[in-house]
Write an enzyme that holds these catalytic residues in place. Structure first.
Site, PDB file in Angstrom:
ATOM      1  CE1 TYR A  59     -40.533  46.110  84.019  1.00 22.01           C
ATOM      2  CE2 TYR A  59     -42.800  45.359  83.698  1.00 22.01           C
ATOM      3  CZ  TYR A  59     -41.877  46.391  83.809  1.00 22.01           C
ATOM      4  OH  TYR A  59     -42.288  47.686  83.693  1.00 22.01           O
TER       5      TYR A  59
ATOM      6  CE  LYS B 235     -12.960  54.846  71.437  1.00 22.24           C
ATOM      7  NZ  LYS B 235     -12.607  56.248  71.424  1.00 22.24           N
TER       8      LYS B 235
ATOM      9  CD  GLU C  11     -14.071  58.707  70.517  1.00 22.88           C
ATOM     10  OE1 GLU C  11     -13.195  58.480  69.683  1.00 22.88           O
ATOM     11  OE2 GLU C  11     -13.957  58.408  71.716  1.00 22.88           O
ATOM     12  CG  ASP C  12     -15.055  61.858  66.999  1.00 25.74           C
ATOM     13  OD1 ASP C  12     -13.886  61.771  67.403  1.00 25.74           O
ATOM     14  OD2 ASP C  12     -15.522  61.122  66.109  1.00 25.74           O
TER      15      ASP C  12
ATOM     16  CG  ASP D 127     -11.428  62.410  70.281  1.00 26.27           C
ATOM     17  OD1 ASP D 127     -11.138  61.525  69.477  1.00 26.27           O
ATOM     18  OD2 ASP D 127     -12.600  62.749  70.517  1.00 26.27           O
TER      19      ASP D 127
ATOM     20  CB  ALA E 204      -2.213  74.055  70.898  1.00 29.26           C
TER      21      ALA E 204
ATOM     22  CG  ASN F  68      -4.480  59.102  61.721  1.00 27.98           C
ATOM     23  OD1 ASN F  68      -3.697  58.533  60.975  1.00 27.98           O
ATOM     24  ND2 ASN F  68      -4.781  58.634  62.913  1.00 27.98           N
TER      25      ASN F  68
ATOM     26  CG  ASN G 131      -6.578  56.943  70.667  1.00 28.99           C
ATOM     27  OD1 ASN G 131      -5.396  57.163  70.399  1.00 28.99           O
ATOM     28  ND2 ASN G 131      -7.426  57.907  70.954  1.00 28.99           N
TER      29      ASN G 131
END
Length: 751
Positions: free
Chosen positions: A41, A96, A138-139, A164, A197, A289, A321
């Protein structure tokens, strides 16, 4: 094989114990002295700050930016659970983050943004750009995920990757390359039908088109049917890009004559009649899933020529994945990439496909309990293949360098691959291997101490994890009460409780024991008392008679006392060559210490026996044994009568002609430190020892407990080796999870 099972309570306990959440922050620099603080620091930190301000590229040299990824979500599409909100998504994002670390040694922080406004979301992420080397989205629900990713890609100079979408697409592409190779078809010729889709579906079809699939050969369906030119209902710009001129209006129409089906939709979306209507050697990727559009069994019932993949781990060809995103980011970070482009994704898919075509290492086959050979049931590598870390990132890095995405190209790609090999923690793959082997073995495990709540929790976990049948020695009422007190009342009906009262074998147990002990001062009354009332003896008799495959005991009594009781039934003593081996796992290293259980003061012949038992354990764990006989002296100096036996033990092994490396006597630093070994060029070890044979049991105990308490090492054992039956002795301080680990070792017959 039974599938792993867990309760709501177990899932919550996993996330709260030993500390809430799934990761923590650790310093990588010393922080012990005033000088350390001054460098870390103020004022020392000013120097790198000025360097980075003058030349921003040096941030990759002086900070952790180059190995730091943000996992970012707003929680609008969490797994299959829908919109749980930002906070509700945090356990997934933490998960994740730890996957990044486990599979590719990428540091990661989860960030949950409390907004559903794409503008606010993009602004927040963009403003955090200087912190990270990459962004993993994600998601996030469609269509906002398309808008967010595209905008951030344009506005940021680091990789932005919505897993995803593209993670699924990359693994799907890898599997499809191999499925088409097996079926003798070319990607530019096949008719592909996509159902779903959303984010993943659109990404899959776009990647396949960039790899050669023809637009007119690709039919995309959603909940309203085929996306055809001229359709207006339920359309958006991302769907419109994949509209084709066709008379087909339903999924059923589209499947007639199709070569490939890709599903990222819903359970049961595909019927057996649809599969019947497909072309020869159909390829079916049913990736919904947790339940696929059609199960492999249902598909193969009507089409034996079908190649089927799903998103599930309990079927062959899992589209997972975790085969993609850790290695994509590893390669991208290592070239300080500006982006992850299509060429890098295609390189990842091609490298995965190539890997699946190669011979599978023995350690992978051993871990999965079956032979894996390229073919219809093995078109995608397994997630725990140790080659992934040094095969996929270099392919991604090469593609990034060739397409101009690299800020800092890798000069020596061979050296880079070697560095990746040594980067991963070997303990994780070994523990995974043991767990998988145990699951394949399906051993009936005897838990001797059914009156202890820790043992009962371990028994429940053993059975619910799919390892096999748990047999608990105890009284039914006592087991029931303790399970209910532990919040596991629903497990009462699952466990089999065994005792002297309910076994039909008590008389044969007593006859066997009397034959063994009648000339050792025990009469029939003594034998009855032991067989009927002592849990350790009763459990040992069960094992000896084949009424179980492994035995776990010792959690409630001192190990010396338990060993004495076990020896009434088995020859598990020093005279018969038994030994205790304890594995220490610390900072990516595994070191075994022996003997920690049986020999009080071994001589040179005992030490040689101990070395052989420890080497057997090491081989069972997938290690190449390197034994060091350790002392406070090295090769005769300083001279000591107490070190003499450590000097003689290697000579005993010389006479036996064993097939593993060994050397001694030597101090611990010479055994474990390659630099210290260089001072003794004549010594025979080819690298740091992974087995330390110590002079006596007390020194073994001191060494293990010191490493456990001061260094925080994970301790597995002592593993009882050199006994015909699979017996593991726990220590009284073990947790339920520790006891479970011992049961897993016993199931694998390690020892």
């Amino acid at each position: 094989m039974s599938k792993p099972k867990f309760t709501r309570e177990e899932a919550l306990a996993f996330h709260i114990d030993p500390t809430p959440g799934k990761w923590e922050v650790q310093a990588t620099v010393p922080m012990t002295t005033q000088r350390d603080l001054s460098l870390a620091y103020s004022p020392g930190v000013a120097v790198p700050c000025e360097e980075i301000a003058a030349n921003p590229e040096t941030a990759y040299d002086y900070t952790n930016k180059g190995n730091l990824v943000a996992v970012i979500s707003n929680g609008t599409a969490v797994l299959g659970l829908g919109n749980l909100g930002a906070l509700g998504s945090k356990p997934v994002m933490e998960g994740k983050s730890v996957l990044f670390k486990r599979f590719a040694d990428v540091n990661s922080i989860d960030i949950e943004l409390d907004t559903e406004d794409p503008d606010e979301f993009c602004k927040a992420v963009r403003l955090m750009g200087p912190t990270f080397g990459g962004i993993n989205l994600e998601d996030i629900k469609a269509p906002e995920c398309f808008i967010i990713e595209q905008r951030l890609k344009e506005e940021m100079d680091i990789p932005v990757f919505h897993d995803d979408q593209h993670g699924t697409a990359v693994i799907c592409a890898a599997g499809l390359l191999n499925a088409l190779k097996i079926s003798g078809k070319k990607i530019e010729d096949v008719k592909i039908v996509l159902n779903g889709a959303g984010a993943a579906g659109i990404a899959c079809i776009e990647l396949l088109k960039s790899m050669g699939a023809r637009h007119d050969n690709c039919i995309v369906c959603d909940t309203k049917g085929v996306i055809y030119q001229g359709r207006t209902e339920g359309m958006n710009q991302w769907k419109s890009a994949h509209a084709v001129a066709t008379e087909h209006r339903t999924l059923e129409d589209a499947m007639v004559g199709a070569d490939v089906f890709l599903g990222v939709s819903a359970k049961g979306a595909v019927t057996q009649d649809m599969v019947k209507a497909m072309g020869d050697n159909p390829v079916i990727f049913a990736m919904a899933n947790p339940d696929p559009e059609i199960t492999p069994e249902e598909a193969h019932e009507v089409r034996v020529d079908a190649i089927v993949a799903t998103g599930r781990s309990d079927y062959p060809n899992q589209v997972n994945n975790v085969l993609g995103f850790p290695y994509l980011f590893r390669g991208a970070l290592d070239i300080h990439a500006r982006a992850i482009n299509d060429e890098m994704k295609i390189a990842c898919a091609q490298a995965l496909a190539d890997l699946a075509r190669e011979d599978v290492p023995d350690e992978v086959a051993l871990a999965y309990g079956k032979s894996l050979t390229f073919g219809r049931d093995y078109i995608i590598p397994t997630p725990f293949d140790p080659r992934l870390i040094h095969r996929i990132p270099p392919a991604v890095a090469r593609a990034g360098m060739e397409t101009g995405a690299a800020r800092r190209p890798i000069i020596d790609i061979d050296a880079y691959e070697e560095g990746l090999k040594s980067r991963m923690d070997p303990t994780a793959s070994i523990l995974r291997s043991i767990n998988t082997r145990a699951r394949a073995a399906q051993a009936r495990m005897i838990f001797a101490e059914g009156d202890d709540p820790r043992v009962l929790r371990a028994a429940v976990m053993y059975q619910r994890s799919g390892f096999g049948k748990a047999l608990v020695v105890g009284r039914e009422s006592d087991v029931k009460d303790k399970l209910e007190a532990a919040g596991l009342g629903d497990a009462v009906r699952e466990l089999e409780v065994v005792n002297a009262r309910n076994t039909p074998h008590l008389q044969s147990y007593k006859d066997f024991l009397y034959d063994r002990l009648q000339r050792k001062g025990f009469d029939r009354q003594d034998v009855h008392r032991m067989a009927a009332r002592d849990r350790h003896v009763f459990a040992s008799l069960m094992l000896e008679h084949g009424h179980g495959d492994g035995l776990i005991t010792g959690a409630t009594r001192k190990s010396a006392h338990v060993m004495q009781l076990i020896n009434h039934v088995f020859d598990a003593d020093a005279e018969h060559g038994a030994a205790g081996v304890t594995a220490l796992l610390h900072k990516g290293r595994i070191v075994m210490i022996a003997d920690t259980l049986v020999h009080e003061w071994p001589d040179e012949n005992d030490l040689a026996n101990i070395a052989e038992r420890a080497a057997d354990v090491a081989k069972h764990l997938g290690l190449e044994p390197r034994v060091a006989f350790v002392s406070f002296s090295t090769f005769g100096y300083p001279v000591s009568e107490r070190a003499e036996k450590m000097h003689l033990a290697p000579a005993v092994l010389d006479q036996r002609g064993v097939d593993f490396e060994y050397e001694g006597e030597m101090t611990v630093d010479v055994a474990l430190n390659p630099n210290a070994q260089e001072a003794y060029p004549f010594q025979r070890l080819t690298g740091p020892a992974n087995i330390l044979v110590v002079p006596a049991r007390h020194s073994a105990s001191i060494s293990v407990k010191l490493m456990q308490e001061m260094a925080g090492a994970t301790v597995i054992g002592p593993i009882l080796a050199g006994v015909d039956k699979s017996i593991q002795i726990c220590s009284t301080s073990m947790t339920a999870n520790d006891i479970l680990n011992m049961a897993v070792l016993s199931a694998c017959k390690v020892g």
